[in-house]
Design an enzyme around this catalytic site. Structure first.
Site, PDB file in Angstrom:
ATOM      1  N   ARG A 110       0.924  -1.126  -0.240  1.00 33.83           N
ATOM      2  CA  ARG A 110       0.066  -0.169  -0.170  1.00 33.83           C
ATOM      3  C   ARG A 110       1.297   1.595   0.468  1.00 33.83           C
ATOM      4  O   ARG A 110       0.071   2.325  -0.773  1.00 33.83           O
ATOM      5  CB  ARG A 110      -0.701   0.241   1.593  1.00 33.83           C
ATOM      6  CG  ARG A 110      -2.480  -0.683   0.770  1.00 33.83           C
ATOM      7  CD  ARG A 110      -3.111  -0.719   2.486  1.00 33.83           C
ATOM      8  NE  ARG A 110      -4.241  -1.327   1.464  1.00 33.83           N
ATOM      9  CZ  ARG A 110      -5.263  -2.544   2.348  1.00 33.83           C
ATOM     10  NH1 ARG A 110      -4.648  -2.676   3.693  1.00 33.83           N
ATOM     11  NH2 ARG A 110      -5.832  -2.977   2.139  1.00 33.83           N
ATOM     12  N   SER A 131     -10.784   3.476  -1.805  1.00 30.48           N
ATOM     13  CA  SER A 131     -10.308   4.216  -0.458  1.00 30.48           C
ATOM     14  C   SER A 131     -11.349   4.377   0.818  1.00 30.48           C
ATOM     15  O   SER A 131     -11.457   4.425   1.875  1.00 30.48           O
ATOM     16  CB  SER A 131     -11.031   5.865  -1.551  1.00 30.48           C
ATOM     17  OG  SER A 131     -10.251   6.285  -2.314  1.00 30.48           O
ATOM     18  N   GLU A 162      -5.889  -2.362  -5.553  1.00 33.27           N
ATOM     19  CA  GLU A 162      -5.078  -2.991  -4.101  1.00 33.27           C
ATOM     20  C   GLU A 162      -5.752  -1.674  -2.772  1.00 33.27           C
ATOM     21  O   GLU A 162      -5.207  -1.408  -1.807  1.00 33.27           O
ATOM     22  CB  GLU A 162      -3.676  -2.443  -4.190  1.00 33.27           C
ATOM     23  CG  GLU A 162      -3.365  -3.070  -5.321  1.00 33.27           C
ATOM     24  CD  GLU A 162      -1.644  -2.573  -4.744  1.00 33.27           C
ATOM     25  OE1 GLU A 162      -0.940  -3.457  -3.492  1.00 33.27           O
ATOM     26  OE2 GLU A 162      -0.824  -2.173  -5.864  1.00 33.27           O
TER      27      GLU A 162
END
Length: 409
Positions: A268, A392, A389
């Site tokens: 991340r 939000s 990935e």
């Protein structure tokens, strides 16, 4: 443990400048062409391999940088060049991280080199987790892996989607369900070696942005892989599943991480760095344009409406970079994300990239909306950062759960 610093050392600056030069001289001139072609830019990847950027050695050096800044610095510079081409260059890294996070030393040494190939025979790899009905909802994953004890093989069946390099990869890392009753805790990761029968490419997606990066479905039909292709090994998997079953019987307890989440947690901050690179690129175009474009007899930056936007853009970019660097330093130095700092960095940086690239278009006006200027492409590319990935919304969920300790839904 390396101390946290906001200053790159001399060696890191040298690498940064080298990457910046490659991004400026090789990636940027090719960006518009490969965006239009919507194809994997093999010649650019090969050039990256020739100079040592696309290689296991380079990424290992950055990955094990004790300051934690190697990877985010590299990602920012490459994605400053162009997001689509850069993702084609670094996309193999997600699969490599999946093996590093879950594999044995033997598996790491065997498979990661095969993901990259060499300068004369470039290869790519794919990490396959998302499915048509299981994106953010990983517990709904349907791809199954069944162990055939008689042959010591795992049999995989299912369909993966949104796979970077899916179907064209030399090595695929596939996340599959091994115990459906355990939900996301019953997942495991498998290596699918080159030319394994039963694996095929499904639909190739035509995308809004990052169009130089190949994204496709991966179809698995009775794909048989040796027992040694289970990342971490069967003994470790059996122990983990046993602990998960015991905790399920006890009504919860300590959280058990699944293979896919271990990969995403490690990557991340790197995705945040990609977003910072794209945002910085758009900001620089807008700043140059605002200082040279004249309206009413003066540069448009003389207007507060433009100048204040640029001030906000730069402030957000620097704040995003600091969050990314902090999370990257914490990860490398073994500091737990007690406030979901990895998700914070990805959330803020990705939202910043979307906002800044949109502001860049506004500053360039009609020119910004055309393909004569790169901010139009940068804005399309930036949209993916808030989606892949972990969206939000998922990042906010992770942060809220971490802060509160509550099972927020």
């Amino acid at each position: 443990m390396a101390e946290f610093t906001m200053e790159l050392n001399d060696e890191q600056k040298e690498v940064r400048d080298w990457l910046h030069g490659f991004a400026a001289d090789v990636i940027r001139p090719a960006a518009a062409e490969w965006d239009e072609r919507e194809e994997t830019p093999w010649p650019v990847i090969q050039e990256a391999a020739k100079v040592g950027i696309y290689s296991l050695d380079f990424y290992a050096q950055q990955y094990f940088d004790p300051t934690g800044l190697g990877i985010p610095m590299a990602m920012e510079e490459l994605f400053w060049g162009d997001a689509g081409i850069a993702l084609s260059i670094v996309g193999t890294g997600l699969a490599a991280v999946g093996v590093l996070a879950n594999g044995t030393e033997e598996q790491i040494g065997t498979w990661i080199p095969q993901m990259y190939g060499d300068a004369n025979d470039v290869k790519v790899a794919a990490f396959c987790s998302s499915e048509p009905d299981a994106g953010s909802d990983v517990a709904s994953m349907r791809t199954r892996a069944v162990y055939d004890e008689a042959t010591d093989e795992w049999v995989l069946n299912g369909t993966k989607t949104w796979a970077t390099n899916g179907g064209i990869a030399n090595v695929h890392v596939v996340v599959a369900v091994v115990d459906a009753e355990l939900g996301s805790k019953g997942h495991a990761s498998f290596i699918v070696p080159p030319n394994t029968p039963g694996l095929s490419q499904g639909q190739k997606f035509k995308k809004h942005g990052i169009r130089a990066s190949h994204t496709a479905e991966v179809v698995l039909e009775n794909v048989r892989v040796p027992g040694s292709c289970l990342l971490g090994g069967k003994e470790k998997l059996d122990e983990r599943l046993a602990r998960a079953r015991e905790r399920a019987k006890a009504g919860g307890g300590e959280r058990v991480k699944n293979a896919a989440m271990a990969t995403f947690e490690a990557s991340r901050p790197a995705v945040g760095a990609m977003a910072v690179g794209t945002a910085r690129a758009a900001y620089e175009v807008a700043l140059e344009y605002a200082t040279t474009r004249e309206q009413f007899g003066r540069p448009i930056i003389d207007n507060q409406g433009v100048a204040f936007q640029l001030a906000d853009m730069r402030t957000s970019i620097d704040a995003a970079r600091l969050l990314v660097w902090r999370a990257s330093w914490m990860a490398v130095n073994g500091k737990p994300f007690t406030a979901a700092e990895g998700s914070m960095s990805k959330l803020f940086a990705s939202e910043t990239a979307k906002k800044v690239t949109g502001q860049a278009i506004q500053i360039l006006g009609g020119n910004g909306y055309t393909r004569e200027y790169p901010v139009e492409r940068m804005h399309r590319d930036a949209a993916i950062y808030t989606i892949f990935e972990g969206t939000s919304e998922i990042q906010r969920l992770v942060i809220a759960r971490t802060l509160s300790g509550m099972p927020i839904r």
